[in-house]
Motif scaffolding. Structure first.
Motif, PDB file in Angstrom:
ATOM      1  N   ARG A   1     101.718 -13.873-128.636  1.00  0.00           N
ATOM      2  CA  ARG A   1     101.450 -12.629-127.704  1.00  0.00           C
ATOM      3  C   ARG A   1     102.027 -11.397-128.359  1.00  0.00           C
ATOM      4  O   ARG A   1     101.302 -10.292-128.572  1.00  0.00           O
ATOM      5  CB  ARG A   1     102.483 -12.999-126.730  1.00  0.00           C
ATOM      6  N   ILE A   2     103.043 -11.553-129.032  1.00  0.00           N
ATOM      7  CA  ILE A   2     103.479 -10.371-130.105  1.00  0.00           C
ATOM      8  C   ILE A   2     102.703  -9.811-131.097  1.00  0.00           C
ATOM      9  O   ILE A   2     102.402  -9.003-131.177  1.00  0.00           O
ATOM     10  CB  ILE A   2     105.113 -10.371-130.417  1.00  0.00           C
TER      11      ILE A   2
ATOM     12  N   MET B   1     100.870 -11.282-117.447  1.00  0.00           N
ATOM     13  CA  MET B   1     100.081 -10.685-118.462  1.00  0.00           C
ATOM     14  C   MET B   1      98.590 -10.633-117.611  1.00  0.00           C
ATOM     15  O   MET B   1      97.537 -10.339-118.533  1.00  0.00           O
ATOM     16  CB  MET B   1     100.050 -11.250-119.788  1.00  0.00           C
ATOM     17  N   ASP B   2      98.511 -11.092-116.752  1.00  0.00           N
ATOM     18  CA  ASP B   2      97.060 -11.179-115.903  1.00  0.00           C
ATOM     19  C   ASP B   2      96.708  -9.977-115.147  1.00  0.00           C
ATOM     20  O   ASP B   2      97.071  -9.622-114.212  1.00  0.00           O
ATOM     21  CB  ASP B   2      97.138 -12.394-114.991  1.00  0.00           C
TER      22      ASP B   2
ATOM     23  N   ASN C   1     105.147 -17.268-127.876  1.00  0.00           N
ATOM     24  CA  ASN C   1     105.765 -15.963-127.694  1.00  0.00           C
ATOM     25  C   ASN C   1     105.279 -15.113-128.836  1.00  0.00           C
ATOM     26  O   ASN C   1     105.076 -13.652-128.515  1.00  0.00           O
ATOM     27  CB  ASN C   1     107.404 -16.024-127.220  1.00  0.00           C
TER      28      ASN C   1
ATOM     29  N   MET D   1     105.054 -15.535-117.569  1.00  0.00           N
ATOM     30  CA  MET D   1     104.469 -14.768-118.824  1.00  0.00           C
ATOM     31  C   MET D   1     103.142 -14.332-118.726  1.00  0.00           C
ATOM     32  O   MET D   1     102.500 -13.447-118.804  1.00  0.00           O
ATOM     33  CB  MET D   1     105.038 -15.247-120.183  1.00  0.00           C
ATOM     34  N   GLU D   2     102.483 -15.869-118.716  1.00  0.00           N
ATOM     35  CA  GLU D   2     101.018 -15.816-118.319  1.00  0.00           C
ATOM     36  C   GLU D   2     100.486 -14.924-117.068  1.00  0.00           C
ATOM     37  O   GLU D   2      99.491 -14.220-117.047  1.00  0.00           O
ATOM     38  CB  GLU D   2     100.470 -17.256-118.233  1.00  0.00           C
ATOM     39  N   LEU D   3     101.191 -15.061-116.030  1.00  0.00           N
ATOM     40  CA  LEU D   3     100.893 -14.587-114.719  1.00  0.00           C
ATOM     41  C   LEU D   3     101.066 -12.980-114.954  1.00  0.00           C
ATOM     42  O   LEU D   3     100.413 -12.100-114.444  1.00  0.00           O
ATOM     43  CB  LEU D   3     101.938 -14.981-113.748  1.00  0.00           C
TER      44      LEU D   3
ATOM     45  N   ARG E   1      99.376  -8.232-129.702  1.00  0.00           N
ATOM     46  CA  ARG E   1      99.750  -7.466-128.654  1.00  0.00           C
ATOM     47  C   ARG E   1      98.468  -6.217-128.857  1.00  0.00           C
ATOM     48  O   ARG E   1      98.121  -6.006-127.687  1.00  0.00           O
ATOM     49  CB  ARG E   1     100.978  -6.744-129.136  1.00  0.00           C
TER      50      ARG E   1
ATOM     51  N   LEU F   1     102.885  -4.719-117.302  1.00  0.00           N
ATOM     52  CA  LEU F   1     102.398  -5.411-118.829  1.00  0.00           C
ATOM     53  C   LEU F   1     103.280  -4.980-119.732  1.00  0.00           C
ATOM     54  O   LEU F   1     103.653  -5.735-120.656  1.00  0.00           O
ATOM     55  CB  LEU F   1     100.903  -4.681-119.081  1.00  0.00           C
TER      56      LEU F   1
ATOM     57  N   LYS G   1      92.722 -11.267-121.012  1.00  0.00           N
ATOM     58  CA  LYS G   1      93.401 -11.939-122.322  1.00  0.00           C
ATOM     59  C   LYS G   1      92.325 -12.365-123.302  1.00  0.00           C
ATOM     60  O   LYS G   1      92.621 -12.663-124.346  1.00  0.00           O
ATOM     61  CB  LYS G   1      94.142 -13.189-121.913  1.00  0.00           C
TER      62      LYS G   1
ATOM     63  N   TYR H   1     109.113 -20.128-117.843  1.00  0.00           N
ATOM     64  CA  TYR H   1     109.059 -18.801-118.612  1.00  0.00           C
ATOM     65  C   TYR H   1     107.304 -18.593-118.943  1.00  0.00           C
ATOM     66  O   TYR H   1     106.947 -17.454-118.848  1.00  0.00           O
ATOM     67  CB  TYR H   1     109.990 -18.816-120.014  1.00  0.00           C
ATOM     68  N   ASP H   2     106.925 -19.598-119.435  1.00  0.00           N
ATOM     69  CA  ASP H   2     105.372 -19.550-120.019  1.00  0.00           C
ATOM     70  C   ASP H   2     104.543 -19.108-118.769  1.00  0.00           C
ATOM     71  O   ASP H   2     103.492 -18.347-118.925  1.00  0.00           O
ATOM     72  CB  ASP H   2     105.032 -20.766-120.766  1.00  0.00           C
TER      73      ASP H   2
ATOM     74  N   LYS I   1      91.049 -11.132-116.396  1.00  0.00           N
ATOM     75  CA  LYS I   1      92.299 -11.648-116.738  1.00  0.00           C
ATOM     76  C   LYS I   1      93.082 -10.434-117.713  1.00  0.00           C
ATOM     77  O   LYS I   1      94.090 -10.167-117.704  1.00  0.00           O
ATOM     78  CB  LYS I   1      92.761 -13.109-116.966  1.00  0.00           C
TER      79      LYS I   1
ATOM     80  N   GLN J   1     109.232  -9.997-123.985  1.00  0.00           N
ATOM     81  CA  GLN J   1     108.744 -10.817-125.223  1.00  0.00           C
ATOM     82  C   GLN J   1     109.795 -10.493-126.310  1.00  0.00           C
ATOM     83  O   GLN J   1     109.919 -11.304-127.194  1.00  0.00           O
ATOM     84  CB  GLN J   1     107.569 -10.772-125.369  1.00  0.00           C
TER      85      GLN J   1
ATOM     86  N   GLU K   1     105.905  -7.300-121.923  1.00  0.00           N
ATOM     87  CA  GLU K   1     106.060  -6.884-123.493  1.00  0.00           C
ATOM     88  C   GLU K   1     107.390  -7.085-124.065  1.00  0.00           C
ATOM     89  O   GLU K   1     108.146  -7.372-125.035  1.00  0.00           O
ATOM     90  CB  GLU K   1     105.314  -5.809-123.995  1.00  0.00           C
TER      91      GLU K   1
END
Lengths: 172, 177
Positions: free
Chosen positions: A37-38, B36-37, A34, B32-34, A41, B61, A86, B28-29, A84, B68, B65
């Motif tokens: 990710r932050i 952000m896809d 987490n 969160m990955e989904l 960002r 998106l 990322k 959760y993970d 995606k 998070q 955030e």
């Protein structure tokens, strides 16, 4: 009686304490992921923006992701990662995508293409009718003739969504 | 079904292991990955007839955030999880055992996490969804989360869990295996 209640209370503490003692064995790395990710960002937002542009452009062109992979000379898995949103794309990949798909990714898109963007413009003249004119734009100021009147224009903005069209506001 | 710790001793998550898989990601993970896809969000928007697809993608998106940030804050400041989770059923009494809960960061949040409240400030995430309708039943995404909540609750009851203490006892036994 009091002793029995005391040992019950000790049992209550023991369960949570036992758990906390073992917890380091199986705690997920979710909190760390987490934070990552932050931390990433700003970069992720750029990757996401590029992904959306690529997907929209593929639809416009009627290309599959497989076709994009072939054109870019990368694997379909790589394209899948790009869309995606990322991936931390290399500058090389960004340039390739920009050139191949004609989408704005880098500043060079606008800097190089300021002349080429003079294809078709919608000109809004205050309180007058909308005039469509084809003009050439050398720099960010130009003149056009609208309804027999010469007006000077200033480049107001370039829309990211429709980079081929530039809205002009009348300078005076 | 397995329960893993996200941050002790307050937030946990289910892991739904698929057959043949060694281990799956916790909910959760995974979510969160989904969320952000970009490709997933865009396809979801198109399939659900969203008018402004780009805006929808950007909004989700941003929502991800916000979650998070909130989770990070909750972990570091020991802010109660009740800032995020509420009872699914507004009519529920505060003292309901193993209450079904939904998590949202604000009224505008288009994402939901679902959880079972095991005790004060102790939650087990069971799943999540993109919120597309007012009532969970009215959209397949959220509707699919209701049986997951039921199954999780039944699983916990089956293993003698009804509060925090019994949860720790169960969890310790699970981890010992």
């Amino acid at each position: 009686m009091a002793t029995r209640f005391l040992s019950l209370k000790q049992n209550k503490m023991t369960n949570k304490d036992k758990f906390l003692a073992l917890v380091s064995n199986e705690v997920t790395d979710t909190a760390a992921r987490n934070k990552e990710r932050i931390k990433n960002r700003k970069r992720l937002r750029e990757s996401q923006g590029i992904a959306l542009k690529v997907l929209n452009r593929l639809d416009e062109l009627g290309w599959t992701q497989k076709r994009l992979a072939d054109e870019l000379q990368v694997s379909p898995q790589q394209v899948s990662k790009i869309v995606k949103g990322k991936e931390n794309l290399t500058l090389e990949t960004q340039v390739k995508l920009q050139e191949l798909l004609d989408i704005p990714i880098l500043a060079s898109y606008y800097e190089k293409n300021i002349n080429r963007l003079a294809e078709q413009f919608v000109v809004t003249i205050k309180a007058k009718t909308i005039v469509q004119k084809t003009v050439h734009v050398a720099k960010d100021t130009s003149t056009i003739t609208a309804k027999g009147k010469v007006v000077s224009l200033k480049l107001a903005s370039t829309s990211e969504k429709a980079p081929r069209y530039t809205q002009y506001d009348v300078a005076s | 079904m397995k329960i893993v710790t996200i941050f002790e001793p307050r937030l946990f998550s289910l892991v739904y292991q698929q057959e043949g898989e060694e281990s799956g990601d916790n909910e959760y993970d995974r979510l969160m990955e989904l969320w952000m896809d970009v490709e997933y969000l865009r396809t979801f928007a198109i399939e659900n007839g969203v008018n402004q697809v780009d805006q929808f993608v950007e909004d989700r998106l941003t929502d991800a955030e916000t979650i998070q940030d909130l989770l990070d804050e909750i972990k570091d400041t020991e802010k109660p999880l009740s800032h995020y989770f509420r009872a699914l059923d507004n009519r529920e009494y505060a003292t309901t055992e193993l209450s079904k809960q939904k998590g949202k960061t604000s009224k505008k949040d288009g994402l939901r996490l679902y959880a079972i409240k095991v005790d004060d400030d102790m939650y087990v995430i069971t799943g999540g969804a993109i919120k597309m309708s007012y009532k969970m039943d009215d959209h397949p995404g959220t509707q699919a989360e209701l049986p997951k909540l039921e199954t999780a609750k039944a699983f916990l009851l089956e293993h003698g869990v009804f509060d925090g203490d019994s949860f720790f006892e169960f969890k310790t036994e699970q981890d010992d295996k």
